[in-house]
Design a protein around this motif. Structure first.
Motif, PDB file in Angstrom:
ATOM      1  N   SER A 162      -0.697 -28.813  18.157  1.00 26.01           N
ATOM      2  CA  SER A 162      -0.992 -27.742  19.199  1.00 26.01           C
ATOM      3  C   SER A 162      -0.381 -26.904  18.288  1.00 26.01           C
ATOM      4  O   SER A 162       0.805 -26.926  17.276  1.00 26.01           O
ATOM      5  N   ASP A 163      -0.221 -25.442  18.334  1.00 34.29           N
ATOM      6  CA  ASP A 163       0.182 -24.508  18.013  1.00 34.29           C
ATOM      7  C   ASP A 163       1.903 -24.569  18.147  1.00 34.29           C
ATOM      8  O   ASP A 163       1.815 -25.176  19.509  1.00 34.29           O
ATOM      9  N   GLY A 164       2.626 -24.798  17.182  1.00 35.69           N
ATOM     10  CA  GLY A 164       3.863 -25.223  17.606  1.00 35.69           C
ATOM     11  C   GLY A 164       4.781 -23.698  18.006  1.00 35.69           C
ATOM     12  O   GLY A 164       6.303 -23.962  18.511  1.00 35.69           O
ATOM     13  N   LEU A 165       4.538 -22.681  18.341  1.00 35.58           N
ATOM     14  CA  LEU A 165       5.178 -21.605  18.365  1.00 35.58           C
ATOM     15  C   LEU A 165       5.156 -20.796  19.592  1.00 35.58           C
ATOM     16  O   LEU A 165       5.894 -20.504  20.443  1.00 35.58           O
ATOM     17  N   LEU A 166       3.875 -20.685  19.805  1.00 41.34           N
ATOM     18  CA  LEU A 166       3.142 -19.571  21.111  1.00 41.34           C
ATOM     19  C   LEU A 166       3.252 -20.307  22.433  1.00 41.34           C
ATOM     20  O   LEU A 166       2.027 -19.618  22.748  1.00 41.34           O
ATOM     21  N   ILE A 167       3.774 -21.769  22.580  1.00 34.54           N
ATOM     22  CA  ILE A 167       3.212 -22.280  23.985  1.00 34.54           C
ATOM     23  C   ILE A 167       4.217 -22.806  24.155  1.00 34.54           C
ATOM     24  O   ILE A 167       5.492 -23.425  23.119  1.00 34.54           O
ATOM     25  N   ASN A 168       4.398 -23.367  25.211  1.00 34.53           N
ATOM     26  CA  ASN A 168       6.098 -24.006  25.685  1.00 34.53           C
ATOM     27  C   ASN A 168       5.027 -25.617  25.832  1.00 34.53           C
ATOM     28  O   ASN A 168       4.160 -25.948  26.561  1.00 34.53           O
ATOM     29  N   GLY A 169       5.869 -26.470  24.876  1.00 33.57           N
ATOM     30  CA  GLY A 169       5.115 -27.762  25.232  1.00 33.57           C
ATOM     31  C   GLY A 169       5.757 -28.600  26.140  1.00 33.57           C
ATOM     32  O   GLY A 169       4.039 -29.182  26.558  1.00 33.57           O
ATOM     33  N   SER A 170       6.248 -28.279  27.164  1.00 29.40           N
ATOM     34  CA  SER A 170       6.446 -28.888  28.844  1.00 29.40           C
ATOM     35  C   SER A 170       5.244 -28.666  29.680  1.00 29.40           C
ATOM     36  O   SER A 170       4.368 -29.463  30.308  1.00 29.40           O
ATOM     37  N   GLU A 171       5.158 -27.249  29.325  1.00 31.21           N
ATOM     38  CA  GLU A 171       3.480 -26.890  30.110  1.00 31.21           C
ATOM     39  C   GLU A 171       2.751 -27.647  29.398  1.00 31.21           C
ATOM     40  O   GLU A 171       2.187 -27.837  30.508  1.00 31.21           O
ATOM     41  N   LEU A 172       2.278 -27.768  28.455  1.00 35.15           N
ATOM     42  CA  LEU A 172       0.999 -28.045  27.519  1.00 35.15           C
ATOM     43  C   LEU A 172       0.821 -29.908  27.994  1.00 35.15           C
ATOM     44  O   LEU A 172      -0.326 -30.364  28.388  1.00 35.15           O
ATOM     45  N   ALA A 173       2.399 -30.895  28.598  1.00 29.92           N
ATOM     46  CA  ALA A 173       1.850 -32.230  28.450  1.00 29.92           C
ATOM     47  C   ALA A 173       1.882 -31.759  30.790  1.00 29.92           C
ATOM     48  O   ALA A 173       1.279 -33.392  31.051  1.00 29.92           O
ATOM     49  N   ARG A 174       2.197 -31.237  31.179  1.00 25.68           N
ATOM     50  CA  ARG A 174       2.080 -31.285  32.548  1.00 25.68           C
ATOM     51  C   ARG A 174       1.105 -30.538  32.552  1.00 25.68           C
ATOM     52  O   ARG A 174       0.349 -31.693  33.266  1.00 25.68           O
ATOM     53  N   GLY A 175      -0.208 -30.110  31.954  1.00 19.19           N
ATOM     54  CA  GLY A 175      -1.230 -30.050  32.288  1.00 19.19           C
ATOM     55  C   GLY A 175      -1.850 -31.890  31.712  1.00 19.19           C
ATOM     56  O   GLY A 175      -3.011 -31.906  33.022  1.00 19.19           O
ATOM     57  N   ILE A 176      -1.790 -31.938  30.612  1.00 21.31           N
ATOM     58  CA  ILE A 176      -2.478 -33.790  30.289  1.00 21.31           C
ATOM     59  C   ILE A 176      -2.107 -34.314  31.486  1.00 21.31           C
ATOM     60  O   ILE A 176      -3.072 -35.173  32.318  1.00 21.31           O
ATOM     61  N   ASN A 177      -0.305 -34.459  32.130  1.00 20.29           N
ATOM     62  CA  ASN A 177      -0.310 -35.717  32.818  1.00 20.29           C
ATOM     63  C   ASN A 177      -1.235 -35.610  34.613  1.00 20.29           C
ATOM     64  O   ASN A 177      -1.292 -36.588  35.429  1.00 20.29           O
ATOM     65  N   LYS A 178      -1.901 -34.095  34.813  1.00 22.25           N
ATOM     66  CA  LYS A 178      -2.228 -34.774  35.865  1.00 22.25           C
ATOM     67  C   LYS A 178      -3.824 -34.824  35.855  1.00 22.25           C
ATOM     68  O   LYS A 178      -4.339 -34.961  36.998  1.00 22.25           O
ATOM     69  N   VAL A 179      -4.815 -34.568  34.955  1.00 20.71           N
ATOM     70  CA  VAL A 179      -5.669 -35.046  34.489  1.00 20.71           C
ATOM     71  C   VAL A 179      -6.165 -36.629  34.054  1.00 20.71           C
ATOM     72  O   VAL A 179      -7.213 -37.428  33.983  1.00 20.71           O
ATOM     73  N   ASN A 180      -4.577 -37.097  33.631  1.00 19.35           N
ATOM     74  CA  ASN A 180      -5.119 -38.419  32.513  1.00 19.35           C
ATOM     75  C   ASN A 180      -4.369 -39.084  32.961  1.00 19.35           C
ATOM     76  O   ASN A 180      -3.164 -38.502  33.445  1.00 19.35           O
ATOM     77  N   LYS A 181      -4.610 -40.045  34.354  1.00 17.52           N
ATOM     78  CA  LYS A 181      -3.950 -41.313  34.587  1.00 17.52           C
ATOM     79  C   LYS A 181      -4.271 -42.716  33.618  1.00 17.52           C
ATOM     80  O   LYS A 181      -3.561 -43.293  34.142  1.00 17.52           O
ATOM     81  N   THR A 182      -5.125 -42.321  32.522  1.00 17.56           N
ATOM     82  CA  THR A 182      -5.652 -44.257  32.610  1.00 17.56           C
ATOM     83  C   THR A 182      -5.210 -44.488  30.437  1.00 17.56           C
ATOM     84  O   THR A 182      -5.874 -45.462  29.929  1.00 17.56           O
ATOM     85  N   VAL A 183      -5.333 -42.860  29.863  1.00 21.83           N
ATOM     86  CA  VAL A 183      -4.760 -43.438  28.341  1.00 21.83           C
ATOM     87  C   VAL A 183      -2.958 -43.044  28.469  1.00 21.83           C
ATOM     88  O   VAL A 183      -3.074 -41.668  28.372  1.00 21.83           O
ATOM     89  N   PRO A 184      -3.061 -44.039  26.780  1.00 20.48           N
ATOM     90  CA  PRO A 184      -1.638 -43.080  26.723  1.00 20.48           C
ATOM     91  C   PRO A 184      -2.224 -42.106  25.566  1.00 20.48           C
ATOM     92  O   PRO A 184      -3.269 -41.423  25.328  1.00 20.48           O
ATOM     93  N   VAL A 185      -0.796 -41.093  25.455  1.00 20.05           N
ATOM     94  CA  VAL A 185      -1.391 -39.682  24.614  1.00 20.05           C
ATOM     95  C   VAL A 185      -0.403 -38.948  23.810  1.00 20.05           C
ATOM     96  O   VAL A 185       0.569 -39.801  23.966  1.00 20.05           O
TER      97      VAL A 185
END
Length: 379
Positions: free
Chosen positions: A125-148
Motif C-alpha cells: 500500500s501507499d505508505g503515507l496517504l493512508i491509515n494502515g489500521s483502517e486498511l487492516a480493519r477492512g481486510i478483516n471484515k471480509v477475510n476469514k480464511t487465509v493469512p494476509v
C-alpha cells in the motif's frame, strides 16, 4: 518454483542469479520489485522489465532500503521473477482519493480476488496517504480464511511520497493485493519486534484515528520531547527511534506505532496506525542485540517445509534500519542462517508492516518497528 534475481544498473536490468533460464521467461507468473523512490517513480523502470517478461504480472513499491538475499542491496531497484510450476497468482488493485472510506475500499479489494484455492494474500500500500489500521480493519471484515501479510511503501527517511506498482506504471494512493493459489503451496509467516519499553505506562486520553493529541492529559508532542531530550530537535525523524507501544488492556495483544509527522501548533503526533482513546501506551527504545534477536525469532516461527527453492518476502520497518545503521545486515543474515540457502530473500524497509498475530492467523494487524517474513514453498 524457479526464481531469478535482477538489479537495476545504469538504467538497465542485469541478472544477478537464480535457477530460471532465459527460455522460461515467458513462464514467469509474478515479479516483485522494490526500489528507491526517485528511481521507482520513473515509469521506464517498469516498462523495461515488462519488455523482458511480457507475460508476467509486476508488483512492488518504493522502499526505505532494498533487500536482496541476506543484505541491503546497493542497487537502486531490485527484483525477483517467480515461476510457480504448480500454482498461480491473481492480483487486485485500487487507487483511492483523499476522502475515500479506506475500510470499505479494502473490503472491496479483497472481495475482488477469486476465493477458490486461495492460500495467501500479500499486500502493498501507499505508505503515507493512508491509515494502515483502517486498511487492516477492512481486510478483516471480509477475510476469514487465509493469512494476509505485506506492508506500506517507504520513502527512505524523507516521508514525502511513496509509490506502488500494480502491473502498471508506479502510482501514489495505490493498494495492490497479490493472491497465491494452489494446493501445492505452503505459505508461512513470522512477525517479531524486539524493542524495549521504558518510562511509565500511560493512558491515551485524546486522539482521532491515527492522530494522537494527549496522553494522561498532557499534549502528546510535549511528552515526546521530554523523553527524547537532545533528540527532540530532530523530530519527526528521531521519533523513529522511540515508537509507542499500545494495547487495549492487560490481556490484549500489543502493537507498536511509528511516528510519521508532528504538528507544533496543536502539539499532536501522527502515527502510521490508530492510537485509540483509552488504550494503554508506553514509549519504547532500541536495543540492537534484542532487535537482531527479534528478527531471528520471526524466522524461527516458520517451519521449514523442504529444501526446494522457496521465496522469502521480507518487510521490515525503516525505524529498525535507522537504529541499527551499519549493523542492519545482521538481521537479514540471521534470517538467512535460520531458514537456509534454499529460501531466496527479497523485500523492503517499510512505513508499516501487515501480519497476523500467532494466535489468530486469519486476522491481520498493522504493525510498526517489526520484522515480518513470509515464506512460499511449492511441494
Amino acid at each position: 518454483m524457479k526464481l531469478l534475481n535482477l538489479i537495476l544498473n545504469n538504467q538497465e536490468w542485469n541478472v544477478l542469479g537464480g535457477d530460471l533460464t532465459e527460455n522460461e521467461y515467458d513462464k514467469v507468473n509474478v515479479i516483485f520489485l522494490f526500489g528507491d523512490t526517485d528511481v521507482m517513480k520513473n515509469s521506464e523502470v517498469f516498462f523495461k522489465l515488462k519488455d523482458i517478461f511480457q507475460k508476467a504480472i509486476i508488483v512492488g513499491c518504493s522502499s526505505s532500503g532494498n533487500i536482496l538475499g541476506s543484505q541491503i542491496s546497493n542497487s537502486p531497484v531490485v527484483a525477483t521473477a517467480v515461476f510457480l510450476e504448480k500454482s498461480r497468482i491473481e492480483i487486485a488493485s485500487l487507487v483511492f482519493n483523499e476522502n475515500d472510506n479506506i475500510e470499505k475500499l479494502s473490503e472491496n479489494l479483497i472481495d475482488s480476488l477469486p476465493k477458490e484455492n486461495l492460500k495467501h494474500i500479500f499486500l502493498m500500500s501507499d505508505g503515507l496517504l493512508i491509515n494502515g489500521s483502517e486498511l487492516a480493519r477492512g481486510i478483516n471484515k471480509v477475510n476469514k480464511t487465509v493469512p494476509v501479510t505485506g506492508g506500506m511503501a517507504g520513502d527512505g527517511a524523507r516521508f514525502q511520497e511513496t509509490y506502488v506498482i500494480a502491473n502498471d506504471k508506479p502510482a501514489q494512493r495505490t493498494i495492490v493485493a497479490v493472491g497465491f493459489y494452489g494446493e501445492s503451496l505452503s505459505v508461512q509467516s513470522g512477525c517479531f519486534a524486539g524493542w524495549s519499553e521504558f518510562g511509565a505506562q500511560r493512558i491515551i486520553t485524546k486522539s482521532q484515528g491515527n492522530v494522537l493529541y494527549e496522553i494522561d492529559g498532557i499534549p502528546a508532542l510535549d511528552l515526546y520531547k521530554k523523553y527524547l531530550g537532545e533528540y527532540a530537535s530532530e523530530l519527526p525523524n528521531s521519533g523513529l527511534r522511540y515508537p509507542l507501544n499500545i494495547k487495549e488492556n492487560d490481556d490484549s495483544n500489543e502493537v507498536i506505532r511509528t511516528l510519521l509527522a508532528i504538528n507544533e501548533e496543536n502539539k499532536s503526533i501522527t502515527f502510521a496506525g490508530d492510537v485509540p482513546v483509552g488504550y494503554k501506551a508506553r514509549l519504547m527504545k532500541p536495543n540492537i542485540n534484542e532487535l537482531i534477536d527479534g528478527a531471528g525469532k520471526a524466522a524461527e516461527s516458520i517451519e521449514k517445509i523442504n529444501d526446494k527453492t522457496a521465496l522469502g518476502l521480507i518487510v521490515s520497518c525503516v525505524g529498525r534500519k535507522i537504529v541499527m545503521n551499519q549493523l542492519i545486515d545482521d538481521e537479514l543474515e540471521i534470517i538467512q542462517d535460520i531458514l537456509g540457502d534454499s529460501v531466496q530473500l527479497i523485500g523492503f524497509y517499510s512505513y508499516g508492516e501487515i501480519a497476523p498475530f500467532k494466535d489468530d492467523l486469519f486476522s491481520c494487524e498493522l504493525h510498526n518497528q517489526t520484522m515480518t517474513l513470509t515464506t512460499i514453498f511449492e511441494s
